[in-house]
Design an enzyme around this catalytic site. Sequence first.
Site, PDB file in Angstrom:
ATOM      1  CE  LYS A  26      -2.102  -1.416   3.818  1.00 14.18           C
ATOM      2  NZ  LYS A  26      -1.494  -2.637   4.019  1.00 14.18           N
ATOM      3  NE  ARG A  28      -4.960  -1.759   9.893  1.00 16.77           N
ATOM      4  CZ  ARG A  28      -3.869  -1.171   9.310  1.00 16.77           C
ATOM      5  NH1 ARG A  28      -3.729  -0.107   8.697  1.00 16.77           N
ATOM      6  NH2 ARG A  28      -2.487  -2.147   9.514  1.00 16.77           N
ATOM      7  NE  ARG A  64       7.686  -2.268   6.063  1.00 16.05           N
ATOM      8  CZ  ARG A  64       6.375  -2.219   6.404  1.00 16.05           C
ATOM      9  NH1 ARG A  64       5.569  -1.776   5.553  1.00 16.05           N
ATOM     10  NH2 ARG A  64       5.810  -2.934   7.436  1.00 16.05           N
ATOM     11  NE  ARG A 107       5.809  -0.262  10.227  1.00 12.73           N
ATOM     12  CZ  ARG A 107       4.835  -0.540   9.613  1.00 12.73           C
ATOM     13  NH1 ARG A 107       4.720   0.150   8.411  1.00 12.73           N
ATOM     14  NH2 ARG A 107       3.727  -1.115  10.031  1.00 12.73           N
ATOM     15  NE  ARG A 128       1.995  -5.191  10.896  1.00 14.20           N
ATOM     16  CZ  ARG A 128       2.976  -5.101  10.418  1.00 14.20           C
ATOM     17  NH1 ARG A 128       4.284  -5.285  10.987  1.00 14.20           N
ATOM     18  NH2 ARG A 128       3.297  -4.352   9.188  1.00 14.20           N
TER      19      ARG A 128
HETATM   20  P1  AP5 Z   1       4.588  -1.637   1.806  1.00 15.36           P
HETATM   21  O1  AP5 Z   1       4.332  -0.888   0.770  1.00 15.36           O
HETATM   22  O2  AP5 Z   1       5.441  -1.007   2.970  1.00 15.36           O
HETATM   23  O3  AP5 Z   1       3.453  -2.321   2.415  1.00 15.36           O
HETATM   24  P2  AP5 Z   1       2.288  -1.831   3.258  1.00 15.36           P
HETATM   25  O4  AP5 Z   1       0.798  -2.545   2.422  1.00 15.36           O
HETATM   26  O5  AP5 Z   1       2.233  -0.286   3.154  1.00 15.36           O
HETATM   27  O6  AP5 Z   1       2.455  -2.405   4.654  1.00 15.36           O
HETATM   28  P3  AP5 Z   1       2.419  -2.052   6.037  1.00 15.36           P
HETATM   29  O7  AP5 Z   1       2.945  -3.150   6.934  1.00 15.36           O
HETATM   30  O8  AP5 Z   1       2.892  -0.372   6.265  1.00 15.36           O
HETATM   31  O9  AP5 Z   1       0.813  -2.178   6.319  1.00 15.36           O
HETATM   32  P4  AP5 Z   1      -0.058  -2.326   7.653  1.00 15.36           P
HETATM   33  O10 AP5 Z   1      -1.177  -2.051   7.118  1.00 15.36           O
HETATM   34  O11 AP5 Z   1       0.398  -3.513   8.493  1.00 15.36           O
HETATM   35  O12 AP5 Z   1       0.894  -1.105   8.575  1.00 15.36           O
HETATM   36  P5  AP5 Z   1       0.384   0.224   9.131  1.00 15.36           P
HETATM   37  O13 AP5 Z   1       1.547   1.358   9.153  1.00 15.36           O
HETATM   38  O14 AP5 Z   1      -0.855   0.568   8.466  1.00 15.36           O
HETATM   39  O15 AP5 Z   1       5.496  -2.942   1.564  1.00 15.36           O
HETATM   40  C1  AP5 Z   1       6.104  -4.163   2.404  1.00 15.36           C
HETATM   41  C2  AP5 Z   1       7.306  -4.363   1.806  1.00 15.36           C
HETATM   42  O16 AP5 Z   1       7.068  -5.166   0.520  1.00 15.36           O
HETATM   43  C3  AP5 Z   1       8.616  -3.538   1.594  1.00 15.36           C
HETATM   44  O17 AP5 Z   1       9.822  -3.549   1.749  1.00 15.36           O
HETATM   45  C4  AP5 Z   1       8.303  -3.297  -0.054  1.00 15.36           C
HETATM   46  O18 AP5 Z   1       9.384  -2.905  -0.498  1.00 15.36           O
HETATM   47  C5  AP5 Z   1       7.865  -4.585  -0.587  1.00 15.36           C
HETATM   48  N1  AP5 Z   1       7.201  -4.682  -1.744  1.00 15.36           N
HETATM   49  C6  AP5 Z   1       6.093  -4.038  -1.900  1.00 15.36           C
HETATM   50  N2  AP5 Z   1       5.469  -4.200  -3.163  1.00 15.36           N
HETATM   51  C7  AP5 Z   1       6.047  -5.316  -3.640  1.00 15.36           C
HETATM   52  C8  AP5 Z   1       6.090  -6.158  -4.674  1.00 15.36           C
HETATM   53  N3  AP5 Z   1       5.070  -5.994  -5.532  1.00 15.36           N
HETATM   54  N4  AP5 Z   1       6.844  -7.367  -4.567  1.00 15.36           N
HETATM   55  C9  AP5 Z   1       7.915  -7.559  -3.623  1.00 15.36           C
HETATM   56  N5  AP5 Z   1       7.976  -6.780  -2.768  1.00 15.36           N
HETATM   57  C10 AP5 Z   1       7.143  -5.864  -2.524  1.00 15.36           C
HETATM   58  O19 AP5 Z   1      -0.144  -0.022  10.416  1.00 15.36           O
HETATM   59  C11 AP5 Z   1       0.630  -0.307  11.634  1.00 15.36           C
HETATM   60  C12 AP5 Z   1      -0.074  -0.440  12.704  1.00 15.36           C
HETATM   61  O20 AP5 Z   1      -1.057   0.636  13.296  1.00 15.36           O
HETATM   62  C13 AP5 Z   1      -1.336  -1.605  12.815  1.00 15.36           C
HETATM   63  O21 AP5 Z   1      -0.714  -2.959  13.155  1.00 15.36           O
HETATM   64  C14 AP5 Z   1      -2.130  -0.991  13.950  1.00 15.36           C
HETATM   65  O22 AP5 Z   1      -1.635  -1.296  15.058  1.00 15.36           O
HETATM   66  C15 AP5 Z   1      -2.235   0.615  13.729  1.00 15.36           C
HETATM   67  N6  AP5 Z   1      -3.122   1.031  12.798  1.00 15.36           N
HETATM   68  C16 AP5 Z   1      -3.057   1.857  11.633  1.00 15.36           C
HETATM   69  N7  AP5 Z   1      -3.912   2.032  10.881  1.00 15.36           N
HETATM   70  C17 AP5 Z   1      -5.140   1.468  11.834  1.00 15.36           C
HETATM   71  C18 AP5 Z   1      -6.582   1.746  11.774  1.00 15.36           C
HETATM   72  N8  AP5 Z   1      -7.064   2.071  10.621  1.00 15.36           N
HETATM   73  N9  AP5 Z   1      -7.306   1.027  12.519  1.00 15.36           N
HETATM   74  C19 AP5 Z   1      -6.695   0.546  13.794  1.00 15.36           C
HETATM   75  N10 AP5 Z   1      -5.314   0.377  13.822  1.00 15.36           N
HETATM   76  C20 AP5 Z   1      -4.508   1.240  12.743  1.00 15.36           C
END
Ligand code: AP5
Length: 204
Positions: A14, A89, A123, A151, A162
């Site tokens: 994402k 979410r 990552r 992270r 997660r």
């Molecule tokens: P990346 O693009 O970083 O993936 P992402 O989908 O953004 O993953 P996140 O881990 O950031 O999502 P998340 O939903 O767990 O975390 P968030 O910060 O929202 O890509 C990942 C890796 O893969 C990178 O190294 C990239 O280079 C690689 N990659 C990408 N595409 C690829 C491909 N096609 N092929 C190969 N490699 C690839 O949330 C963190 C925490 O915050 C949650 O656990 C929760 O506690 C809290 N939180 C956040 N939002 C909410 C909400 N709305 N409600 C409740 N809690 C929340």
Amino acid sequence: MSSIVLFGPPGAGKGTQATAIMEKTGLPQVSTGDMLRAALSKGTDLGLKAKEYMEAGKLVPDELILLLIEERLKEEDAENGVLFDGFPRTILQAESLAKITEVSMVISIEVPDENIVERIVGRRMDSKTGEIYHIKFRPAPHEIKHRLTQRKDDTEETVRSRLNAYHTQTAPLADFYEDLGILKKINGDQDIVDVTNSIIELLV
Ligand code: AP5
């Protein structure tokens, strides 16, 4: 005002794909994960409340997230819509969002669970620019390697929790948006640039 939602499991890509969508649409990215991490590093009340949930790989309570979003959407750059990344979410978040803004498209990046752990554990982030890299799939240029960070929640153990939160609380949202006729599925199990191209095709 019309917004786009980027949807998918942790590590789906994402954050990686958000840049191209922002360039194409002009919408600002609103990542609840980034906002929570910023609040945590500033030591705000919200950040401190969110900390234990994030470190355990659990969802932060809806009321905290909704306050954060309501405040963010009051900002001037959100007037014409935003690109939500990692929000909503839960069904409650989606229903609350529907009351405050229109969502025109939900882009669901689909990646099998077995790929997720390797993506998350490998990552790395550029601490200066926030750019997202991967030790295998998107290596950082040599000259910035000294400033790469990882992270705190990007461990194998936390990612399993997660993923569990995703399957139990977030995945049901796909049906919610499918019923509204705005869910667009993208194969996220291909090269980063191919995923970008598939998304751009949706936006033309
Ligand atoms: P990346 O693009 O970083 O993936 P992402 O989908 O953004 O993953 P996140 O881990 O950031 O999502 P998340 O939903 O767990 O975390 P968030 O910060 O929202 O890509 C990942 C890796 O893969 C990178 O190294 C990239 O280079 C690689 N990659 C990408 N595409 C690829 C491909 N096609 N092929 C190969 N490699 C690839 O949330 C963190 C925490 O915050 C949650 O656990 C929760 O506690 C809290 N939180 C956040 N939002 C909410 C909400 N709305 N409600 C409740 N809690 C929340």
